[in-house]
Design a protein around this motif. Sequence first.
Motif, mmCIF file in Angstrom:
data_model
loop_
_atom_site.group_PDB
_atom_site.id
_atom_site.type_symbol
_atom_site.label_atom_id
_atom_site.label_comp_id
_atom_site.label_asym_id
_atom_site.label_seq_id
_atom_site.Cartn_x
_atom_site.Cartn_y
_atom_site.Cartn_z
ATOM 1 N N PHE A 52 0.955 -0.985 0.218
ATOM 2 C CA PHE A 52 -0.219 -0.010 -0.234
ATOM 3 C C PHE A 52 0.763 1.371 0.304
ATOM 4 O O PHE A 52 0.396 2.507 -0.039
ATOM 5 C CB PHE A 52 -0.539 0.014 1.303
ATOM 6 C CG PHE A 52 -1.757 -1.489 1.221
ATOM 7 C CD1 PHE A 52 -2.871 -0.974 -0.132
ATOM 8 C CD2 PHE A 52 -1.611 -2.479 1.859
ATOM 9 C CE1 PHE A 52 -3.386 -2.407 -0.217
ATOM 10 C CE2 PHE A 52 -2.063 -3.258 1.755
ATOM 11 C CZ PHE A 52 -3.644 -3.310 1.016
ATOM 12 N N ILE A 53 2.418 1.248 0.182
ATOM 13 C CA ILE A 53 3.400 2.193 0.179
ATOM 14 C C ILE A 53 3.882 2.340 -1.080
ATOM 15 O O ILE A 53 3.650 3.720 -1.735
ATOM 16 C CB ILE A 53 3.962 2.214 0.966
ATOM 17 C CG1 ILE A 53 3.936 2.904 2.588
ATOM 18 C CG2 ILE A 53 5.195 3.047 1.058
ATOM 19 C CD1 ILE A 53 4.199 1.923 3.610
ATOM 20 N N ALA A 54 4.316 1.054 -1.598
ATOM 21 C CA ALA A 54 5.113 0.580 -2.890
ATOM 22 C C ALA A 54 3.447 1.631 -4.052
ATOM 23 O O ALA A 54 4.146 2.138 -4.704
ATOM 24 C CB ALA A 54 5.999 -0.560 -3.210
ATOM 25 N N ILE A 55 2.757 0.636 -4.122
ATOM 26 C CA ILE A 55 1.723 1.345 -5.890
ATOM 27 C C ILE A 55 1.731 2.344 -5.754
ATOM 28 O O ILE A 55 2.393 2.996 -6.725
ATOM 29 C CB ILE A 55 1.181 0.373 -5.865
ATOM 30 C CG1 ILE A 55 1.526 -0.909 -5.549
ATOM 31 C CG2 ILE A 55 0.135 0.934 -7.070
ATOM 32 C CD1 ILE A 55 -0.355 -2.396 -5.480
ATOM 33 N N PRO A 56 0.755 3.248 -4.842
ATOM 34 C CA PRO A 56 0.870 4.689 -5.141
ATOM 35 C C PRO A 56 2.300 5.735 -5.036
ATOM 36 O O PRO A 56 2.064 6.675 -6.174
ATOM 37 C CB PRO A 56 -0.113 5.583 -4.008
ATOM 38 C CG PRO A 56 0.340 3.923 -2.673
ATOM 39 C CD PRO A 56 0.269 2.840 -3.454
ATOM 40 N N SER A 57 3.332 4.562 -4.262
ATOM 41 C CA SER A 57 4.620 6.178 -4.207
ATOM 42 C C SER A 57 5.337 5.953 -5.671
ATOM 43 O O SER A 57 5.537 6.993 -6.400
ATOM 44 C CB SER A 57 5.259 5.767 -3.084
ATOM 45 O OG SER A 57 4.506 6.041 -2.405
ATOM 46 N N SER A 58 5.148 4.782 -6.186
ATOM 47 C CA SER A 58 5.819 4.187 -7.776
ATOM 48 C C SER A 58 5.024 5.308 -8.707
ATOM 49 O O SER A 58 6.187 5.443 -9.717
ATOM 50 C CB SER A 58 6.156 2.798 -7.746
ATOM 51 O OG SER A 58 5.000 2.175 -7.924
ATOM 52 N N ILE A 59 4.052 5.432 -8.563
ATOM 53 C CA ILE A 59 3.140 5.760 -9.487
ATOM 54 C C ILE A 59 3.673 7.548 -9.998
ATOM 55 O O ILE A 59 3.501 7.505 -10.896
ATOM 56 C CB ILE A 59 1.605 5.871 -9.716
ATOM 57 C CG1 ILE A 59 1.598 3.993 -9.488
ATOM 58 C CG2 ILE A 59 0.735 6.061 -10.148
ATOM 59 C CD1 ILE A 59 0.086 3.858 -9.853
ATOM 60 N N GLY A 60 3.284 7.859 -8.432
ATOM 61 C CA GLY A 60 4.069 9.287 -8.499
ATOM 62 C C GLY A 60 4.736 9.132 -8.734
ATOM 63 O O GLY A 60 5.637 10.738 -9.536
ATOM 64 N N TYR A 61 5.686 8.919 -8.100
ATOM 65 C CA TYR A 61 7.450 9.099 -8.442
ATOM 66 C C TYR A 61 7.660 8.569 -9.821
ATOM 67 O O TYR A 61 8.451 10.007 -10.865
ATOM 68 C CB TYR A 61 8.354 8.314 -8.092
ATOM 69 C CG TYR A 61 8.385 8.964 -6.139
ATOM 70 C CD1 TYR A 61 8.912 10.092 -5.925
ATOM 71 C CD2 TYR A 61 8.173 8.267 -5.718
ATOM 72 C CE1 TYR A 61 8.999 10.721 -5.150
ATOM 73 C CE2 TYR A 61 8.155 8.928 -4.018
ATOM 74 C CZ TYR A 61 8.821 9.983 -3.982
ATOM 75 O OH TYR A 61 8.664 10.445 -2.619
ATOM 76 N N THR A 62 6.720 8.138 -11.260
ATOM 77 C CA THR A 62 7.165 6.784 -12.079
ATOM 78 C C THR A 62 6.711 8.146 -12.882
ATOM 79 O O THR A 62 7.239 8.519 -14.136
ATOM 80 C CB THR A 62 7.386 6.234 -12.459
ATOM 81 O OG1 THR A 62 7.052 5.386 -11.289
ATOM 82 C CG2 THR A 62 6.839 5.496 -13.889
ATOM 83 N N LEU A 63 5.447 9.212 -12.842
ATOM 84 C CA LEU A 63 4.877 9.963 -13.519
ATOM 85 C C LEU A 63 6.137 11.512 -13.556
ATOM 86 O O LEU A 63 5.725 12.450 -15.212
ATOM 87 C CB LEU A 63 3.636 10.487 -12.796
ATOM 88 C CG LEU A 63 2.181 9.311 -13.520
ATOM 89 C CD1 LEU A 63 1.327 10.228 -12.132
ATOM 90 C CD2 LEU A 63 2.181 9.123 -14.094
#
Length: 119
Positions: A52-63
Amino acid sequence: MPALVFVLFGLVTGAVCALSGAGGPVLVMPLLVLMGVPVKTAVGVALFDSIFIAIPSSIGYTLQCDITSIMAVLVISLISHGIGVYAGSRNTALIKPDILKKGVAVFSILIAIVKLITG
């Protein structure tokens, strides 16, 4: 412990992990052990929490980056991480809780020292 303590624990650790990129197990697992949760349970909860930390964080940083420039690193990381997770989960019964607890403590201290030195 009251449910409010766990809600606050989740909010604080989630925010810190998402902002730092540290991942749930680095912060959550040692804190759960300090709160009296058995070591192997704390590891399982921390790993589940990291989803639950990795999914939204990785999406935000990848964008915020050019995905094509880091695609090779992402693929290699995904494959090697998957192999590590599989090997670790298959051998969990072989690890004594006391050794795991001390190993995580030493690893956490080493990470903190490196971050203090390198900034």
